[in-house]
Design a protein around this motif. Structure first.
Motif: not given
Length: 668
Positions: A372-377, A385-394
């Motif tokens: 779990e990664i906090p603050g995903i946008d 806008g600006f922010g945090l992106r996550v691409d994961d296998a899950g």
């Protein structure tokens, strides 16, 4: 128009492609190995077809099975993602011959760039400098492939031999692949043949092609690549450069755009060279032209990847483009606008791997209890806008058969400094339970003064000792002990609300033992008294303790510890750092004892080569055998001078971590 697309890949990139297809209203088909039957990408596709088997060679590298799956599922197009068959010209041709749309450049274009050696010849003809044309000798027979020897017409650079010390160090590279597979640095000429054999085996396992070649190894250069996008109407876009110099095992770890090193002049030169190469072969689709840039700013063409890159999200963030959507549109015949969008801000991507940097980046396999990664946008998309992106296998399991990447975490911000700070904070706050990861290395790197100053050449990790395991925080171990006590008390039939260890009068202290750690503590009316490894934890106050959260105060500062307990594992997360502990049972079950000199498997894998026999006298460092996992080979060597008294495995055996491989009796 594409109506139903088969994704010929797995994991994170499969999920990425599926997300864009949902946005565009395109139905999807997934293919999956036995290992991946319950993976998220399978559930997220509209349809799914099983490929019997577990290894890539039996599943995701079987073009015939994939094409049959596409036809059987009623698909009209195939997207290869990256890796596996994405740069296999024969597969692209067979997809086309089956009446399906291939989402990517044509088979002829893939073939033109599929051989790194042939691509270098094309770059030379286009006036783009290459390493091989400058520093290696005249063409010769070169290092032959065990699987597919080169034809006389194929350009092959001369491989330096043991008598050509002036050519060293050299870099062995797989002719048909990438991602670090089949790549080896050789400093000692005497090691060349052995390293060639390993590189060929890795290349064959990963790409089905054992051809390798050598080129000079340039230390402390920069790996810079240019994203290109070209349509069938003659428009070629370059979408800025990506800095990809921070690598381990020649595989990228942190990528960013724009590069902190590239000037406007150099950016224009790299773009012009990339467009020239694309026009030389009439390239269409998405692709990446890769360069090695010397500290002087001189650059050399390395290769062209005729596919989507792992690090494409950073380019998507700064441009606002969906590169997968454009791949699909170009495959349908759409035209690009005359000019690409202007980039905005800075984006940095970190690849989060299940691996242990402190143990020579040893890959990990097994259960992933929590990621779990906090603050995903945004997931698989550009944040608004600006922010945090996550691409994961899950996935909740990491298989020994595939790459151990857990997620790509991308921070996009107005400035490089803000992006690095946001990314480091997100990674530091992530809950990663069950497997060792490279998270601490990533955080240290993103916060390192040299990184922040832009000194991100390929020698960065060699210069800085960032791979050591972090020190275990004593308060975190105490918190784990108190959480365990709270769990025990919560299950008690009486006095369930009183923490275990509480005494109304002075009494003997409680003891909690983890592997490598021992905590003693006592709770009385006057407060908490505790030690860790005999060190007094004075001044610590217990504020509260539950089975999953402990709050401690020291010197007026409160620290909150989140505690997660799994079978045989306790994970503690706090701003003081993540700590993983293994409880020691009061009455542990008997375990098999290994004789002195026992050599155990460092990881699960397959024994692919055995170089010794029982009874041999061996020097320290001698190669005993090789394990293969995650499409890479890992040597097992003698740790001392000695005699091999027993050999417990043979080629083809599957082993788990700590399986007994051999016994080496050390010489006195």
């Amino acid at each position: 128009m594409i109506t139903r697309l088969l994704v010929a890949n797995r994991g994170e990139i499969a999920r990425r492609i599926l997300r864009t297809c949902r946005d565009l209203g395109i139905e999807t088909v997934a293919v999956f190995s036995d290992v991946d039957a319950d993976a998220p990408f399978v559930a997220e596709a509209d349809l799914a077809v099983g490929l019997p088997g577990v290894t890539p060679a039996d599943t995701y590298l079987r073009g015939d099975l994939i094409i049959a799956a596409a036809l059987g599922a009623g698909a009209d197009a195939v997207h290869p993602g990256y890796g596996f068959l994405s740069e296999n010209a024969e597969f692209a041709l067979r997809v086309h011959d089956a009446g399906l749309t291939w989402v990517g450049p044509s088979a002829e274009m893939i073939a033109a760039m599929g051989s790194k050696l042939a691509a270098k010849k094309l770059a030379i003809d286009a006036g783009v400098p290459t390493l091989s044309s400058r520093t290696l000798g005249p063409p010769s027979s070169g290092p032959a492939s065990e699987a597919a020897p080169p034809t006389p017409a194929r350009p092959v650079d001369a491989a330096p031999g043991a008598g050509d010390e002036a050519f060293f160090p050299v870099l062995i590279k797989a002719d048909a692949g990438g991602g670090g597979r089949g790549m080896r640095i050789v400093h000692d000429p005497a090691r060349l043949e052995a390293e060639l054999a390993i590189a060929r085996a890795e290349a064959a396992a990963a790409f089905g092609d054992a051809e390798v070649f050598v080129e000079p190894y340039v230390a402390d250069g920069r790996h810079i690549e240019v994203q290109v996008l070209a349509d069938t109407h003659g428009t070629v876009w370059t979408l800025g450069e990506r800095e990809c110099s921070l690598q381990r095992r020649h595989q990228k770890v942190i990528e960013e755009t724009p590069s902190p090193f590239v000037t406007g002049t150099l950016r224009g030169q790299l773009a012009a060279a990339s467009v020239g190469i694309c026009r030389a072969i009439g390239y269409t689709g998405a692709g990446t032209v890769e360069f090695l840039v010397a500290p002087t700013g001189e650059f050399f063409f390395l290769e062209m990847n005729t596919r989507l890159q792992v690090e494409h999200p950073v380019t998507e963030c700064v441009t606002g483009l969906d590169l997968v959507a454009w791949q699909l549109r170009i495959a349908e015949g759409a035209a690009l606008p005359p000019e690409p969008p202007e980039p905005t801000g800075h984006a940095i991507e970190a690849r989060l791997y299940a691996e242990d940097p402190a143990r020579d980046w040893l890959p990990q396999a097994g259960a992933l209890h929590r990621c779990e990664i906090p603050g995903i946008d945004a997931r698989f998309a550009v944040p608004v806008g600006f922010g945090l992106r996550v691409d994961d296998a899950g996935a909740d399991q990491v298989s020994v058969h595939y790459d151990p990447m857990l997620a790509k975490v991308v921070a996009w911000a107005p400035t490089r400094e803000e992006a690095a700070r946001r990314l480091a904070s997100a990674l530091a706050g992530a809950a990663l339970h069950g497997l060792a990861t490279n998270r601490d290395l990533l955080v240290r790197t993103l916060r390192h003064p040299e990184f922040l100053a832009g000194a991100t050449d390929t020698g960065f990790f060699a210069r800085h000792a960032l791979t050591a395991a972090p020190e275990v925080d004593r308060l975190s171990v105490l918190a784990a002990a108190l959480a365990a006590a709270a769990r025990n008390r919560a299950g008690a039939p009486v006095l369930g609300g009183i923490p275990s260890g509480w005494r109304n009068v002075p009494s003997s202290q409680q003891v909690k033992v983890f592997v490598g750690h021992e905590v003693t503590y006592g709770l009385t009316r006057t407060g908490l008294a505790a030690t860790h490894q005999g060190v007094d934890l004075s001044g610590v106050e217990l504020v509260s303790a539950t089975p999953d959260r402990v709050v401690l105060a020291r010197d007026g500062l409160r620290h909150t510890f989140e505690v997660a307990t799994y079978p045989g594992l306790v994970c503690v997360d706090s701003p003081l750092g993540a700590v993983t502990l293994v409880p020691v049972d009061r009455f542990p079950p008997p375990r098999a004892a290994h004789a002195a000199g026992s050599l155990l498997a460092p990881m699960p894998g397959t024994v692919v080569a055995v170089h010794v026999t029982a009874g041999q006298r061996l020097p320290a460092g001698a190669l005993l055998l090789e394990l293969e996992a995650m499409k890479m080979r890992f040597p097992v060597t003698a740790d001392a001078d000695g005699t091999l008294t027993a050999l417990h495995v043979r080629v083809g055996d599957q082993v788990d971590t700590d399986t007994l491989l051999a016994v080496l009796e050390a010489h006195q």
